[in-house]
Design a protein around this motif. Structure first.
Motif, PDB file in Angstrom:
ATOM      1  N   PRO A 235       0.583  -1.164  -0.286  1.00  0.00           N
ATOM      2  CA  PRO A 235      -0.065   0.091   0.009  1.00  0.00           C
ATOM      3  C   PRO A 235       0.769   1.513  -0.237  1.00  0.00           C
ATOM      4  N   MET A 236       0.779   1.722  -1.278  1.00  0.00           N
ATOM      5  CA  MET A 236       1.532   3.351  -0.951  1.00  0.00           C
ATOM      6  C   MET A 236       0.911   4.355  -0.372  1.00  0.00           C
ATOM      7  N   ALA A 237       0.606   5.233  -0.299  1.00  0.00           N
ATOM      8  CA  ALA A 237       0.526   6.136   0.381  1.00  0.00           C
ATOM      9  C   ALA A 237       0.360   7.934  -0.660  1.00  0.00           C
ATOM     10  N   ARG A 238       1.604   7.383  -1.685  1.00  0.00           N
ATOM     11  CA  ARG A 238       1.448   8.353  -2.892  1.00  0.00           C
ATOM     12  C   ARG A 238       2.569   7.768  -3.410  1.00  0.00           C
ATOM     13  N   ILE A 239       2.582   8.419  -4.944  1.00  0.00           N
ATOM     14  CA  ILE A 239       3.697   7.396  -6.004  1.00  0.00           C
ATOM     15  C   ILE A 239       3.347   8.258  -7.292  1.00  0.00           C
ATOM     16  N   GLU A 240       4.662   9.786  -7.269  1.00  0.00           N
ATOM     17  CA  GLU A 240       4.491  10.383  -8.182  1.00  0.00           C
ATOM     18  C   GLU A 240       5.582  10.046  -9.130  1.00  0.00           C
ATOM     19  N   PHE A 241       5.603  10.955  -9.934  1.00  0.00           N
ATOM     20  CA  PHE A 241       6.504  10.454 -10.921  1.00  0.00           C
ATOM     21  C   PHE A 241       6.632  12.098 -11.636  1.00  0.00           C
ATOM     22  N   ILE A 242       8.302  12.009 -12.179  1.00  0.00           N
ATOM     23  CA  ILE A 242       9.223  13.518 -12.088  1.00  0.00           C
ATOM     24  C   ILE A 242       9.509  13.047 -12.960  1.00  0.00           C
ATOM     25  N   ASP A 243       9.149  13.624 -14.653  1.00  0.00           N
ATOM     26  CA  ASP A 243      10.585  13.552 -15.222  1.00  0.00           C
ATOM     27  C   ASP A 243      11.819  14.149 -16.085  1.00  0.00           C
ATOM     28  N   ALA A 244      12.371  13.550 -16.331  1.00  0.00           N
ATOM     29  CA  ALA A 244      14.375  14.605 -16.488  1.00  0.00           C
ATOM     30  C   ALA A 244      13.902  15.983 -16.527  1.00  0.00           C
ATOM     31  N   GLU A 245      13.198  16.628 -17.263  1.00  0.00           N
ATOM     32  CA  GLU A 245      12.926  18.265 -17.453  1.00  0.00           C
ATOM     33  C   GLU A 245      12.589  18.907 -15.807  1.00  0.00           C
ATOM     34  N   ALA A 246      11.449  17.655 -15.764  1.00  0.00           N
ATOM     35  CA  ALA A 246      10.725  18.239 -14.423  1.00  0.00           C
ATOM     36  C   ALA A 246      11.768  17.682 -14.001  1.00  0.00           C
ATOM     37  N   VAL A 247      12.637  16.915 -13.268  1.00  0.00           N
ATOM     38  CA  VAL A 247      13.561  17.331 -12.174  1.00  0.00           C
ATOM     39  C   VAL A 247      14.665  18.166 -12.693  1.00  0.00           C
ATOM     40  N   ALA A 248      15.683  19.145 -13.223  1.00  0.00           N
ATOM     41  CA  ALA A 248      16.057  19.620 -13.916  1.00  0.00           C
ATOM     42  C   ALA A 248      15.818  20.756 -13.620  1.00  0.00           C
ATOM     43  N   ALA A 249      14.265  21.027 -13.077  1.00  0.00           N
ATOM     44  CA  ALA A 249      13.648  22.106 -12.825  1.00  0.00           C
ATOM     45  C   ALA A 249      13.640  22.629 -11.302  1.00  0.00           C
ATOM     46  N   CYS A 250      13.022  21.532 -10.702  1.00  0.00           N
ATOM     47  CA  CYS A 250      13.405  21.251  -9.986  1.00  0.00           C
ATOM     48  C   CYS A 250      14.612  21.279  -8.689  1.00  0.00           C
ATOM     49  N   ASN A 251      15.791  20.733  -9.511  1.00  0.00           N
ATOM     50  CA  ASN A 251      17.337  20.878  -8.698  1.00  0.00           C
ATOM     51  C   ASN A 251      17.525  22.217  -9.401  1.00  0.00           C
ATOM     52  N   ALA A 252      17.151  23.099  -9.761  1.00  0.00           N
ATOM     53  CA  ALA A 252      17.047  24.441 -10.362  1.00  0.00           C
ATOM     54  C   ALA A 252      16.597  25.382  -8.909  1.00  0.00           C
ATOM     55  N   ARG A 253      15.961  24.735  -9.498  1.00  0.00           N
ATOM     56  CA  ARG A 253      15.003  26.164  -8.168  1.00  0.00           C
ATOM     57  C   ARG A 253      15.527  26.022  -6.402  1.00  0.00           C
ATOM     58  N   SER A 254      15.366  24.309  -5.842  1.00  0.00           N
ATOM     59  CA  SER A 254      16.017  24.101  -4.910  1.00  0.00           C
ATOM     60  C   SER A 254      17.763  23.395  -4.564  1.00  0.00           C
ATOM     61  N   GLY A 255      18.114  24.089  -5.651  1.00  0.00           N
ATOM     62  CA  GLY A 255      19.469  23.290  -4.972  1.00  0.00           C
ATOM     63  C   GLY A 255      19.820  22.026  -4.693  1.00  0.00           C
ATOM     64  N   LEU A 256      19.054  21.694  -5.869  1.00  0.00           N
ATOM     65  CA  LEU A 256      19.567  19.818  -4.996  1.00  0.00           C
ATOM     66  C   LEU A 256      20.590  19.646  -6.676  1.00  0.00           C
ATOM     67  N   ASP A 257      20.220  18.066  -6.224  1.00  0.00           N
ATOM     68  CA  ASP A 257      21.589  17.422  -7.245  1.00  0.00           C
ATOM     69  C   ASP A 257      21.296  16.137  -7.941  1.00  0.00           C
ATOM     70  N   PHE A 258      19.116  16.042  -8.075  1.00  0.00           N
ATOM     71  CA  PHE A 258      19.638  14.275  -8.832  1.00  0.00           C
ATOM     72  C   PHE A 258      19.377  14.527 -10.013  1.00  0.00           C
ATOM     73  N   PRO A 259      19.934  13.717 -10.322  1.00  0.00           N
ATOM     74  CA  PRO A 259      20.548  13.292 -12.024  1.00  0.00           C
ATOM     75  C   PRO A 259      18.811  13.520 -13.059  1.00  0.00           C
ATOM     76  N   ARG A 260      19.581  13.752 -14.123  1.00  0.00           N
ATOM     77  CA  ARG A 260      18.504  14.701 -14.775  1.00  0.00           C
ATOM     78  C   ARG A 260      17.949  12.855 -15.554  1.00  0.00           C
ATOM     79  N   ARG A 261      16.807  12.456 -14.966  1.00  0.00           N
ATOM     80  CA  ARG A 261      16.648  11.194 -15.333  1.00  0.00           C
ATOM     81  C   ARG A 261      15.090  10.838 -14.694  1.00  0.00           C
ATOM     82  N   PRO A 262      14.456  10.203 -14.983  1.00  0.00           N
ATOM     83  CA  PRO A 262      12.898  10.363 -15.096  1.00  0.00           C
ATOM     84  C   PRO A 262      12.860   9.749 -13.132  1.00  0.00           C
TER      85      PRO A 262
END
Lengths: 451, 451
Positions: A235-262
């Protein structure tokens, strides 16, 4: 006269009209002719009776977070703003339900509930009003576990076009007593009645919460991982997908460094033991499907940071193209078709020349592309609307729906006939039966009346 | 003529009419004027178009297990028997859904699904047809975990009074695309349309199942135990209550020797670890609340024996008074009022002089008394109906509903105005809009048309 009776709670000032005629969609602003702020159900009933006598259109207003132009005053009329009906009326601990007024926002409700050990789970991201969330059948990140507004509204009080007050549902957990008027009003977008009170189902705050994020080479592997998780009954309470483009945007705004992939972002609710076990089994599936960078957020602050990133993704995406306006799409398909739907959409957006990161509620088969257009270049708006059109066609072709959670409003009305066929005329017949003068949010959702 | 076209699938033989005019309620038999057995949606559409032209009432027929006289032909007309529309059309493993015809029974569906690892969870006890279960918004022992038919029907195909075929819902897990026509038809008891196909949500067969039975001194302690379990978020797949009288009847029929006191029967679904943990935590709550005789059924045969007992309770109760007929009541209250509702009902039955064991779906606040009356003593029927009447009044006074799961039919129609107030007229307006000639199961559920 409503103006005399309501005093400063009735306004025709230009600023008030403008504030209630704006919207987050691509449609132009359409202000109402007046705005009124009732404080009681009786006042709402009196307002609707007066409007009925005067043949004046009526449009409900919650927090103004609609993305499809639901509250635009296409035929003028009176905007009923629920900003003064924000009370928690009654919390029933033993029954785990709550009665609230429609103008209360979900965040305000959860703040009030904090001491009770209970919470209201539906979370569409925006701090929407609960009346508005019911009217548009909202959902969001937690629907995979707790359902949408369809599942979490036990009953309603609502006022019909002629001022009649009805109560739907009971406080019992289930009933077989006749037509499900609660379910009919949830998602009716103010075209049948104005909601004046909601009885909502609550959940116990989980003893333990485990959250994680992980990356995949291909979106398809991420979706397969989710399908396997659901089939195993984890049972998952949340399961969210973000694609590589969205990851790049989030990295830039939040100072994170997730790899640019789904990436998938997941959360488990349960006891210490069950949340840990769910997390471990999920981790095994991720490994089987080639996922990596698997990272647990065990402390609350790590978890909050993770979901903060998800909640701010829309703003991060907007910021990734300075000056851009977002056209947010919203489709939902059977989960077996999700990978295909996202891949086709990704390719279509890439070919269009405008940016459009994709993110979604992968456990429901629901995803959004945020198409970033330059407001000074009209051709980009046309490209975005064409992309959106093809996405809807794709969803319908795959057995899905034109709108997973944003609702019909003005933006999706043109697809109702394609999605529902003869059922759309049935919706029109119900509207005609309950609002024969077509005064409740006219021009939305149902077919125009004949003649 | 339908008679010519359908040949032996159209019958006016006395035995066929009688078989479709009987019912399990206290109402007298009311046979239709003819019975027809369609095999396809097109045939159903043609039948309804012909009946529309001839102004002939139409009544749907599934497995004939209704307890409230839903299918009695109060205005004569044609009975449409779905006994030849029993196919599983399509199983979608990845999406965990299935498309079926309405005459298929829930047991037959689960037999067909056995090899897939999936199952359909709604279990009203009787081997009802899935179309009938949707039409009456059935639920049963598993609703506390998996919901009622409201939650498990993703979409429908249905035929309106004039023969128009509509499709509601999609195969997507959620949608905000307009009025929820699926939810409107679920529970409409054949008064708006005949259901010709259902898309149902399936569940993965749990890896582990743990079941237990335990006794309490007082019903109130049993209910408190259930409330605590829900509030702690321990997920129960079933939680059933049987009172001392029902225990005695079951003991007598099944050769068991449970102590003559209120019992809870509970089942947990999950992984080996989570089911065991849930069971352990539940056992602690039972001990805290003075429960005893706590016994686990760990082997499948022990578990089956336990639930066999619950499923056969109705017959055991009937057998406890030889020759008696059962009048089955069905109320549902907020769970915080359940102990009070059961205790008042128990005292009322005890004072009446007729036997009436109580059993129920305690996690939903829903319970039944089986009032055992001697069919040769008309005064007993009057006493039973008076008891039933007071039970409904009690439920409504406590914020509950006149029918938790058996539906309205003829038996509960007299309470619709008390329960819904002005909402009952809204149901009538919807009926009038979709079936202006009042041909679909007339005389049931909604107010009689004016004039």
């Amino acid at each position: 006269m409503l103006a005399d009776r309501f005093g400063s709670r009735f306004s025709q000032r230009a600023a008030d009209l403008a504030a209630h005629g704006t919207n987050e969609s691509h449609f132009p602003d359409m202000p109402p002719e007046a705005v009124i702020q009732p404080e009681t159900t009786q006042e709402v009933s009196d307002i609707l009776r007066a409007c009925h006598a005067a043949r004046c259109p009526v449009i409900g207003w919650g927090a103004g977070t609609s993305l499809e132009g639901h509250a635009l005053a296409v035929a003028g009329g009176l905007c009923v703003d629920f900003g003064r009906m924000t009370r928690v009326i009654e919390v029933n601990d033993a029954d785990m339900d709550v009665r609230v007024q429609p103008g209360l926002t979900r965040e305000a409700l959860n703040t009030e509930l904090r001491a009770t050990g209970l919470f209201f789970p539906v979370d569409p991201g925006a701090n929407a009003s609960l009346g508005g969330m019911a009217a548009t059948r909202a959902s969001g990140t937690t629907a995979v576990r707790y359902g949408t507004m369809r599942d979490n509204v036990l009953g309603l009080e609502a006022v019909l076009a002629d001022g009649t007050v009805i109560r739907t549902g009971t406080r019992a957990r289930k009933s077989s007593a006749g037509y499900d008027l609660t379910a009919l009003l949830v998602g009716s977008e103010g075209t049948l009645a104005l909601i004046t009170e909601l009885t909502l189902r609550l959940q116990g705050q989980p003893e333990a919460i485990a959250a994680a994020v992980c990356g995949f080479d291909r979106m398809r592997d991420a979706v397969d991982c989710v399908i396997a998780t659901i089939q195993l009954g984890i049972p998952m309470a949340r399961i969210e997908f973000i694609d590589a483009e969205a990851v790049a945007a989030c990295n830039a705004r939040s100072g994170l460094d997730f790899p640019r992939r789904p990436h998938l972002m997941v959360e488990f609710h349960g006891s210490d033991t069950s949340a840990a076990e769910d997390a471990e089994r999920f981790g095994e599936l991720v490994a089987d499907l080639g996922g990596s960078d698997f990272a647990w957020a065990q402390k609350p602050e790590e978890r909050n940071r993770l979901w903060q990133m998800r909640h701010e993704a829309y703003w991060a995406i907007l910021a990734s193209r300075p000056g851009a306006r977002g056209v947010v799409t919203d489709l939902c398909v059977p989960i077996s078709r999700l990978a295909e739907a996202v891949e086709e959409t990704r390719a279509d957006i890439d070919a269009s020349g405008i940016p459009g990161p994709i993110l979604g509620h992968v456990g429901d088969g629901n995803f959004h592309a945020v198409l970033l257009i330059d407001p000074d270049r009209p051709e980009e708006k046309r490209i975005a609307l064409d992309l959106s059109h093809r996405m809807v066609e794709r969803a319908l072709r795959m057995g899905g729906t034109a709108t997973g959670e944003h609702g019909v409003g003005l933006g999706k009305r043109g697809y109702m006939e394609a999605e529902h066929g003869a059922g759309w005329q049935v919706m029109g017949a119900i509207k005609q039966a309950l609002d024969p003068l077509n005064l409740m949010n006219p021009g939305k959702l149902v077919p125009d009346p004949e003649g």
